[in-house]
Every structure is written in structure tokens, then in C-alpha cells.
Design a protein around this motif. Structure first.
Motif, mmCIF file in Angstrom:
data_model
loop_
_atom_site.group_PDB
_atom_site.id
_atom_site.type_symbol
_atom_site.label_atom_id
_atom_site.label_comp_id
_atom_site.label_asym_id
_atom_site.label_seq_id
_atom_site.Cartn_x
_atom_site.Cartn_y
_atom_site.Cartn_z
ATOM 1 N N ARG A 139 0.859 -1.183 0.000
ATOM 2 C CA ARG A 139 0.000 0.000 0.000
ATOM 3 C C ARG A 139 0.894 1.231 0.000
ATOM 4 N NH1 ARG A 139 -4.962 1.406 4.188
ATOM 5 N NH2 ARG A 139 -5.012 3.651 3.793
ATOM 6 N N ASN B 113 3.694 3.245 8.751
ATOM 7 C CA ASN B 113 3.776 4.490 7.998
ATOM 8 C C ASN B 113 5.238 4.884 7.788
ATOM 9 O OD1 ASN B 113 3.418 6.953 6.846
ATOM 10 N ND2 ASN B 113 2.635 7.959 8.682
ATOM 11 N N MET C 218 2.067 11.861 6.177
ATOM 12 C CA MET C 218 0.662 11.509 6.063
ATOM 13 C C MET C 218 -0.219 12.705 6.381
ATOM 14 S SD MET C 218 1.093 8.369 5.223
ATOM 15 C CE MET C 218 -0.550 7.676 5.330
ATOM 16 N N VAL D 135 -9.949 5.515 -2.282
ATOM 17 C CA VAL D 135 -8.900 6.514 -2.466
ATOM 18 C C VAL D 135 -8.035 6.059 -3.632
ATOM 19 C CG1 VAL D 135 -6.960 7.727 -1.423
ATOM 20 C CG2 VAL D 135 -8.934 7.092 -0.020
ATOM 21 N N TYR E 104 -10.796 1.952 1.147
ATOM 22 C CA TYR E 104 -10.305 2.357 2.469
ATOM 23 C C TYR E 104 -11.457 2.259 3.458
ATOM 24 C CZ TYR E 104 -5.696 4.236 1.198
ATOM 25 O OH TYR E 104 -4.389 4.385 0.802
ATOM 26 N N VAL F 246 -3.994 9.165 4.710
ATOM 27 C CA VAL F 246 -3.396 8.848 3.416
ATOM 28 C C VAL F 246 -2.101 9.631 3.281
ATOM 29 C CG1 VAL F 246 -5.623 8.373 2.326
ATOM 30 C CG2 VAL F 246 -4.680 10.684 2.254
ATOM 31 N N HIS G 82 -5.009 13.202 -4.330
ATOM 32 C CA HIS G 82 -5.726 11.930 -4.290
ATOM 33 C C HIS G 82 -7.130 12.121 -4.844
ATOM 34 C CE1 HIS G 82 -2.674 9.813 -1.916
ATOM 35 N NE2 HIS G 82 -2.559 10.926 -1.201
#
Length: 429
Positions: A179, A207, A211, A227, A232, A241, A246
């Protein structure tokens, strides 16, 4: 040396004697053959006369001719002849009956043997066939954050976490997920699939990028949010995200979103709020569009849908639609599909995308430089002016964006590169 008259005379006399001897032997042979033929004729005549007299003699006295099992002629009284024939028929019938019985038993034996052999072969194939259902298992793939693309043995699947992978061949397999903006831990999991068993595999997504948070507001909750075409899960009405542009698309069965999607800029440490009106309707149909490329974008009537060709359910108003699936660097087969939808109907459409080498060039200019370029639904990492953009000789969708404002908000520009003479696009934007 020439012969003398005496030698020539003797030679001629000798040759004549030999010829006379040959003639004599020929006559003797012919006479002997004629005598033999006459003798055979006489014997046949005597035998025929004997048979005629014998038959006349016994017939006059009431006897009948009977041929026995050895082919010999016997003269019997009618009663004896009838008795002999009865015994013969009985023996023949009994013999035939026994022969038929033997043949029937032999046929049954052969058939039973063939059936048993076929059953044994089928049982062996059923047991050892690698395609037998008992040779497959299932995997439930999960991740700490949903929406990660699933990879099995290095191949990208048309599935996202959480999901179940069915009919996986028993044995060792390598599994991972991906992802954007996240690192997968562990990077790869080796799993041994057991026949007829369901196993669960979990990944942790950490992560590794900057973000931002997006708050999705609708008048009808909850909704499924996509997204950039990937599903999501909302947590308390928001989602996290990576920063950047986006596409946010809400989907709810029985409702149409207004607008269908929003293309937004997500910034770090700033909560971005996007609002949608979910409009209920009884005139809704559904499209399920899939392809071998989960990153390909779906266009309906030359309008960007905000969804990927990954088999997700897309609510649309009932009617007729022209469907295209586009991804830069790939050619779609078919190039488009036209479908008619009735209210409540679900239509599945499948496309296949194959790599294609760029063979054409676009020259893009705007009055004010710095406009973002959107090609086939994807935001490119370039801004105007862009004098040399390599593209394939195919149909493409083009748009521009500046501070979240699209040059053509309703639909993208349709460019047919094969028939586009002027490869330069200059816009007052």
C-alpha cells in the motif's frame, strides 16, 4: 575347320535319331494320358450306375437316404431316419445352447473386468489428481490497514486486504501486500497451504511517509470510500493517506454520489474535509468492471469515474454507457464496450491490458505555467509547459488542474492520437 561330307552325314543322322526318339516318347505319354482319362471316365460311370441302382433298389423297398455325421450314406427305414434326425437336432440344440451360455458368461466376465478396471483407474486418478479439490486450501489475508494490494508468489492479484484467496494449490507459497506510503512487516510470509483448510495470514503496515488526514462527510452514512480507486475503511469518519493529490470516491448501494468523486490535495498535519451528497434512487444499476491491471482507471461516456478496473461495484444511473479502461503505457482489449443497463441490473465487463511502447509525442502548453497534467485519470509528476510527452498511438484522456480546479470539470478531453494531426495542445488556463 569345315566338316567333311562323312562327318556332316553322321551329324544329320544323329540329330534325326534324337528327334525320332523324342517323338516316340511324346506319343507314349499322350497314349498313357488318354488311357488314364478313359479309365477315370469308366470308373465314374460305374460309380454313377452303382449309385443309381442302389438308390432305385432301396427306394423301391421303402428305404430313405440318410447322411450320417461322417458324411457317409446310409439307407434306413423312415422311422429309423426320423429317430436319427431327432437325436441329431437334440445334440445340435444342446451344443448350441452350451456354446451360447459360454459366450454369455465370457461376455459378462469381460464386462465386469472392464468395469472393475475402470473403477480402479478412476479411484487412482481421483486420489492422486493434483487438481482434485482435496489438493487445495484457502488463505485469509489481513493487514493492520485495509486496502493493501495482495501479491501471491510474486503475482499481483485483483484483491485487496482483507480478503480470502480460495483454491490455492497445497504446498509452499510466498505472500505479501503493498500500500502506498506504508512498509509491510514482515516483507514476505512463506505459508504452507494445507489441503481443505483455511489459514489466516496477517501483515502489519507501518507508515513510512508523510501523512495527512481526510474527513469524509456525507448525508448518508456509513459509505465505502475509495482513495485512488482502492478501498479504504473510515475510522471515526476519517482516513489517513500519504500527502499529495488523491481521488476520493464514495460508494453506497442504492445511492448516487454528487459529485461522483473529488480530486483533492492532502497536506501533512492538516485535516482536509470533503463533502458528498448521497442521492437515493430507484433507477440505479451497477457495473462491475475488471481487468488484469488493478491500476487501470474506468471511464464512463468519456468521463473519469474515480474507480479502478478491479472488480468493485460501481453504482450508475440506468441507461446505456460506453466503457473504457485506461492506463498509461498499456493498450486495452477491447478498446471500449457499450452496455445497456436496466434498473437493479448488475453488468460485469472484463478488459485485458497489454504493454505498448510509446510511439507518439504530445506538446502541452498553458497560458500560465505550472498546471498539473492528468493523463488517463492519473496525475503525472510534471507540470506545463511540457514540450515532449511520450504517449502510445491510442485514445487518451487529458485534463489539467491548478489548485484543485480542473480545466474541464465535467469530462476530460478525448485525444485520438492516430487521427490527431496537431500534436500541440495550447490552453488558456
Amino acid at each position: 575347320m569345315p566338316l567333311t561330307p562323312e562327318e556332316e552325314k553322321r551329324l544329320r543322322e544323329e540329330i534325326r535319331r534324337k528327334l525320332e526318339e523324342r517323338e516316340r516318347r511324346m506319343k507314349q505319354s499322350q497314349e498313357k494320358a488318354e488311357e488314364e482319362r478313359q479309365r477315370h471316365l469308366e470308373e465314374r460311370l460305374r460309380a454313377r450306375i452303382r449309385e443309381e441302382e442302389e438308390e432305385r433298389f432301396f427306394t423301391e423297398r421303402g428305404y430313405v437316404k440318410y447322411i450320417n455325421r461322417y458324411g457317409e450314406v446310409e439307407w434306413l427305414t423312415p422311422e429309423e431316419a426320423e429317430k436319427r434326425r431327432g437325436r441329431k437336432r437334440t445334440r445340435r440344440t444342446s451344443s448350441r445352447r452350451k456354446m451360447r451360455r459360454r459366450r454369455k458368461l465370457l461376455t459378462w466376465g469381460i464386462n465386469v473386468g472392464m468395469v472393475l478396471f475402470a473403477l480402479m483407474v478412476a479411484a487412482a486418478l481421483y486420489r492422486y489428481n493434483p487438481r482434485h479439490p482435496s489438493s487445495y486450501g484457502s488463505l485469509v489475508v489481513k493487514s493492520t490497514l485495509p486496502g493493501a494490494v495482495i501479491y501471491l508468489d510474486g503475482k499481483e492479484l485483483q484483491k485487496f486486504t482483507p480478503d480470502t484467496l480460495g483454491r490455492i494449490a497445497a504446498g509452499d507459497h510466498f505472500l505479501t501486500v503493498y500500500r502506498d506510503g506504508f512498509a509491510t512487516f514482515p516483507p514476505v510470509i512463506r505459508v504452507s497451504v494445507q489441503p481443505k483448510k483455511i489459514q489466516e495470514v496477517s501483515f502489519e503496515l507501518k507508515n513510512v511517509a508523510r501523512m495527512g488526514r481526510v474527513v469524509v462527510e456525507t448525508n448518508q452514512g456509513p459509505v465505502q470510500v475509495y482513495v485512488d480507486g482502492l478501498p479504504y475503511q473510515l475510522q471515526d469518519g476519517s482516513l489517513v493517506v500519504p500527502v499529495g493529490y488523491h481521488v476520493i470516491t464514495p460508494v453506497k448501494k442504492g445511492f448516487l454520489a454528487d459529485p461522483p468523486y473529488r480530486r483533492i490535495l492532502v497536506e501533512e498535519k492538516v485535516a482536509r474535509v470533503v463533502s458528498f451528497q448521497m442521492i437515493p434512487s430507484e433507477n440505479i444499476a451497477y457495473l462491475r468492471i475488471s481487468s488484469n491491471r488493478v491500476k487501470a482507471n474506468v471511464f464512463l461516456d468519456d468521463r473519469f469515474s474515480g474507480m479502478k478496473a478491479s472488480g468493485q461495484l460501481i453504482p450508475v444511473e440506468a441507461g446505456t454507457y460506453q466503457i473504457r479502461v485506461k492506463e498509461a503505457g498499456f493498450k486495452s482489449d477491447p478498446s471500449f464496450e457499450i452496455v445497456g443497463l436496466e434498473p437493479g441490473q448488475t453488468q460485469e465487463v472484463v478488459f485485458y491490458l497489454s504493454p505498448e511502447t510509446p510511439g507518439d509525442t504530445l506538446h502541452l502548453f498553458t497560458e500560465n505555467p505550472g498546471a498539473n497534467i492528468i493523463l488517463d485519470g492519473e496525475l503525472l509528476p510534471y507540470v506545463t509547459p511540457l514540450p515532449d510527452l511520450l504517449v502510445t498511438r491510442d485514445v487518451h484522456f487529458l485534463n489539467f488542474m491548478r489548485e484543485e480546479q480542473l480545466y474541464q470539470p465535467d469530462h476530460d478531453m478525448l485525444l485520438d492520437m492516430a487521427n490527431l494531426r496537431d500534436k500541440t495542445i495550447e490552453l488558456d488556463f
